[in-house]
Design an enzyme around this catalytic site. Structure first.
Site, short mmCIF file in Angstrom:
data_model
loop_
_atom_site.label_atom_id
_atom_site.label_comp_id
_atom_site.label_asym_id
_atom_site.label_seq_id
_atom_site.Cartn_x
_atom_site.Cartn_y
_atom_site.Cartn_z
N ASP A 1 0.85 -1.18 0.00
CA ASP A 1 0.00 0.00 0.00
C ASP A 1 0.89 1.24 0.00
O ASP A 1 2.12 1.14 0.16
CB ASP A 1 -0.89 -0.03 1.25
CG ASP A 1 -2.07 0.93 1.18
OD1 ASP A 1 -2.25 1.57 0.13
OD2 ASP A 1 -2.80 1.03 2.18
N GLU B 1 2.72 5.01 -3.91
CA GLU B 1 2.66 5.98 -5.03
C GLU B 1 3.98 6.72 -5.28
O GLU B 1 4.22 7.06 -6.44
CB GLU B 1 1.53 6.99 -4.78
CG GLU B 1 0.14 6.41 -4.88
CD GLU B 1 -0.23 5.53 -3.70
OE1 GLU B 1 -0.96 4.53 -3.90
OE2 GLU B 1 0.22 5.81 -2.58
N ASP C 1 -9.05 3.62 -1.96
CA ASP C 1 -9.91 4.00 -0.84
C ASP C 1 -11.26 4.52 -1.31
O ASP C 1 -11.54 5.73 -1.27
CB ASP C 1 -9.20 5.05 0.01
CG ASP C 1 -7.94 4.51 0.65
OD1 ASP C 1 -7.73 3.29 0.62
OD2 ASP C 1 -7.15 5.32 1.19
#
Length: 926
Positions: A517, A520, A593
């Site tokens: 997770d 990015e 999300d």
């Protein structure tokens, strides 16, 4: 993941972090840059058609490529008299109709640095498919005053380099254009240069300063798709499948589609704003021309405009008027032009061509295609044991239980909170005894703590990304002060992979898999919640040049680690949030999300379809919505839809109410259980489709037009989808819905999955819907394999018998496939699998081998049999069937469509033929 309350203990660290944490409850538009706040985008959007005056000179064939120099007609810039150096253009041709166009600075003019080209994305096998051009021909195009250069591409396709003005296009039969670049003269390439005295190259946003030491280096150009009714692709956005115009007459003020990997919490639907991933691939489709595609391999921030009809009305540029087209404008902050044209002409052709460049999707382990149960966070080992027990008590199968960041020791990855999880190996082994697995989270931010061995080692080895001053970059994430491994460096990726070995990841077992997770990468105190663009990677590469690929390299390194852990014998499972072209080779992804809203349920379909079109088939959305508390009806509808996602996982924020399937009353539990049971019944079909994706790139979940490319009613339909070529699923996206409008494509009938009732294709049906299911249909002319017995997990279904559901078409024919391997190893790549083809024709079902000869290769055996064969659309007259070569008979009678449902309708059934799935045989209906 987002929270306020969880991180109160970090407030003492930094007022800056506290400010971030109080703002994360919802998406705030002004925290992210728009085009007007992004100078390269603003400059590119302000350019007028025809502003590019470059011409192609010195055109020749060199090393099998067409090469040329792009130069201005007047080499001196009249405004500042500074020289404009030539650009080097290269056109390469590859097998199967792929054209590659590269444009870069001329190294002989000694630019201040080498522009970044993205490594380790193009697969080596593609480079071996290069066609070495021997010659080029010249042709005067239209009313041009000079010649253009023409090279062979594929069959009836040719690539054309127009010299003056510079333009590249592909044309097909009859000279019809397919794709073109710079037809509208919007090409611009900002060359690197030495900073002049007094120039200010810095850019500022919300208190952050980007030093931009190399100044403006952006690239922009127009791409036109001919014969296109719609364009699709360029994920990741929460928008419709068919991309909407962002600029032009009648278009309300709109941002371009942004490709910039960002940690966006509670993203909104119907927005061109970029979220976690960036795949710069666009696909066009139209009834007249078919399908084509374009891919720009570039990892810097990108903005893309879809230009509405009439946007160029005042340009005076004459383009072919006998073909409709869609124009687009591509803008990037840095990098080079490394672009690929895909000629199609069919939808599956384009996907196959694209994945020949970046790789086909990895073959998942069988368990990973089943149901996953996740939450931020399961509190401790007792919580894990209770959740596991409740699934068994309610007879609900599941395969994977997930642990989020709270399982670690103070957000130090590869560790365990030994108070909450004192016996992690024992916990995993108890799940494994039921054929179940566990997933733990490992994010890229490493806690800056001198007592943490991972941080200490990375610091000593110099493995972190540097800031603009050359020091280890220090940003804020879940652990507080954090640094980030430089995953561009293959040496560091190998070091990272070693951390997943059982001896290094203490407390892990072979049944533990990984979740990446925040990759990015997310940096709470960075500009736009990400790493500063002027941070430095190996070789002096600026983060701006590779930002969109950082998570890709992290995903790659983690997957390599699990392969290492299994001595190269076991397939990995790694879920990633950030994506880039090639991510499909390394594992699954999810759409991040989302929120417990009906519109977020609806938009999950086009989001997943778009990912599949661009190579990433193993994807899904958090079932139930990550944020918020879904009502029982929304949750049930999400399970019913999610059962058909390629990646099927329920997940929830820790501030939400617990929402395991048994917490909403007996009736809702039954409905969610039934949805999960449907997925388990269809696992053989899904696994066969994953193998198809692994070999061809064609996604598991497909837009209707991929299967029905001539049916215009399917082109913009993104509320229904195909699972493979045999199943059509229509979501229910409104509360208390009593009916659903379902368009069934033309050509054949469709059998309602719940009842076996036939419906005509080529029309929209107003279907009554109940709480029990969403509309789903089997296409006439197909055969679907099922497993109708239910165990605790997919692993325990391995030796269970099969059911074949034969949906007969108007000529009483059908066909289908079944793929089986050991479900976990790489032996399938050596030929250790079973691949059967089933054909029903003239009253006879035939099973034949689709596997190539396995002499000298690994073998795979399976003793599973077929216990039922269901015939939809067959009259109940016959009483028996003859099985050959065994010369045995099987009874034909009316039996239940589904074994598990006492109210199941009856259908014509061949009972207990008990033929081995691995054998050749025929069954003749008598």
């Amino acid at each position: 993941m987002r929270s306020v309350s969880l991180y109160h203990h970090l407030l003492c660290f930094s007022l800056l972090l506290a400010t971030h944490l109080t703002s994360v409850s919802s998406w705030k538009r002004d925290e992210f840059r728009n085009c007007n706040q992004t100078p390269f985008c603003k400059r590119a959007r302000s350019r007028k058609p025809g502003s590019c005056s470059l011409i192609a000179a010195d055109v020749s064939i060199s090393d099998g490529d067409l090469t040329a120099k792009l130069i201005p007609p007047n080499p001196e810039n009249p405004e500042d008299h500074s020289p404009i150096n030539p650009l080097i253009l290269t056109i390469s041709v590859y097998q199967d109709g792929v054209l590659r166009l590269k444009i870069d600075e001329d190294p002989s003019f000694d630019p201040p640095k080498k522009r970044f080209e993205v490594p380790d994305v193009i697969v080596p096998e593609f480079l071996e498919k290069k066609l070495w051009l021997q010659r080029l021909s010249e042709e005067v195009i239209g009313t041009d005053s000079g010649p253009s250069s023409v090279v062979y591409l594929l069959d009836e396709y040719e690539a054309v380099l127009r010299h003056d003005p510079f333009e590249v296009f592909v044309r097909g039969k009859g000279g019809k254009r397919v794709l073109s670049l710079n037809s509208n003269g919007l090409f611009d390439f900002e060359q690197l240069r030495v900073k002049k005295e007094g120039e200010d190259w810095e850019e500022r946003f919300r208190g952050h300063t980007d030093t931009r030491p190399y100044g403006p280096q952006s690239i922009s150009f127009d791409v036109s798709f001919y014969g296109a009714d719609f364009v699709y692709g360029i994920p990741e956005h929460a928008t419709s499948l068919a991309l909407k115009p962002t600029s032009g007459p009648g278009v309300e003020e709109s941002e371009p589609y942004r490709l910039f990997n960002l940690d966006v919490f509670e993203y909104i639907h119907e927005s061109p704003f970029g979220i976690y991933g960036s795949i710069p691939v666009m696909i066009s489709h139209g009834k007249a021309r078919g399908t084509s595609g374009f891919f720009w391999l570039n990892a810097a921030e990108m903005q893309i405009d879809v230009l509405g009809s009439g946007w160029d009305a005042e340009s005076g540029i004459a383009l072919p008027s006998d073909q409709s087209r869609i124009d687009t404008l591509w803008m990037s902050e840095a990098g080079v032009v490394d672009a690929f044209f895909f000629v199609g002409p069919g939808p599956k052709d384009v996907v196959r061509q694209y994945t020949s460049v970046t790789g086909t999707p990895a073959m998942p382990q069988f368990f990973a295609t089943a149901y996953h149960q996740c939450r931020w966070n399961y509190r401790d080992e007792e919580d894990v044991a209770q959740v596991d027990l409740k699934f068994d008590e309610h007879d609900i199968p599941y395969d994977v239980l997930w642990l989020d960041i709270e399982h670690t020791d103070g957000k130090r990855y590869f560790t365990w909170d030994r108070v909450l999880f004192p016996h992690p190996e024992e916990m995993q082994n108890k799940l494994a005894a039921k054929g179940r697995h566990m997933v733990t989270i490992v994010d890229p931010h490493i806690k800056r703590d001198e007592s943490f061995h991972l941080h200490k080692e990375a610091t000593q080895k110099g493995y972190y990304v540097k800031d603009v001053t050359g020091k280890d970059y220090d940003g804020w994430c879940w652990p507080g002060s954090s640094s980030y491994p430089d995953m561009l460096n293959p040496e560091i990726r190998s070091w990272w992979a070693d951390k997943f070995l059982l001896e290094n990841y203490v407390g892990s077992t072979p049944s533990l898999y990984i979740w990446n997770d925040m990759n990015e990468p997310s940096v709470f105190n960075g500009p736009e919640v990400t790493m500063p663009r002027d941070a430095l990677h190996i070789g002096g590469v600026e983060h701006r040049e590779l930002h969109n690929a950082y998570g890709y390299y992290f995903h790659m390194a983690t997957a390599d680690g699990l392969v290492k852990r299994g001595d190269g014998k076991v397939r990995p499972f790694v879920l990633s949030r950030a994506i880039f072209p090639g991510s499909q080779r390394h594992g699954a992804i999810w759409t991040g999300d989302n929120t417990a809203e009906w519109e977020q349920l609806r938009v999950s379909v086009p989001m997943i379809l778009t990912l599949g079109l661009t190579g990433i088939t193993f994807s899904g959305a958090d079932v139930g919505g990550f944020f918020g508390n879904p009502g029982p009806e929304l949750l049930v509808r999400w399970y019913q839809l999610g059962a058909y996602y390629p990646f099927f996982r329920a997940h929830a924020h820790h501030d939400t109410k617990r929402r395991e399937p048994w917490l909403f009353g007996e009736r809702n539990t039954e409905l969610m259980k039934e949805a999960i049971h449907i997925r388990y019944a269809l696992l053989p079909y899904f696994y066969t489709l994953f193998r198809e994706a692994n070999t061809t790139g064609v996604p598991v979940m497909r837009p209707l037009w991929m299967e029905f490319p001539a049916d215009e009613a399917t082109f913009s339909n993104d509320e229904a989808f195909m699972v493979g070529s045999s199943l059509l699923v229509q979501g229910v996206f409104t509360e208390r819905a009593k009916h659903a409008s379902v368009y069934l494509p033309s050509g054949q009938s469709w059998y309602y999955l719940n009842s076996g009732t036939a419906y005509k294709g080529g029309r929209t049906h107003k279907m009554e819907v109940s709480e029990e299911s969403i509309p789903a249909f089997q296409r006439a002319g197909t055969i679907i394999p099922r497993k109708d017995r239910f165990r605790r997990s997919s692993t325990q279904m391995e030796n269970d018998p099969y059911t074949l559901v034969i949906a007969l078409n108007s000529t009483q024919e059908a066909e289908g496939e079944l793929y089986i391997d050991d479900g976990k190893s790489f032996e399938f790549a050596k030929g250790a699998y079973i691949h059967r083809r089933f054909v029903f024709s003239n009253g006879k079902l035939t099973s034949s081998n689709m596997s190539p000869s396995a002499s000298g290769k690994s073998r795979f055996s399976c003793d599973c049999v077929i216990e039922r064969i269901i015939l939809l659309g067959y009259s109940p007259g016959p009483k028996s069937a003859l099985i050959e070569p065994a010369n045995q008979k099987a009874e034909i009678e009316l039996g239940p469509l589904y074994l598990r449902n006492g109210r199941s309708p009856t259908v014509v059934t061949i009972r207990k033929p008990n033929v081995r799935i691995a054998d050749n045989w025929t069954i003749q209906v008598l």
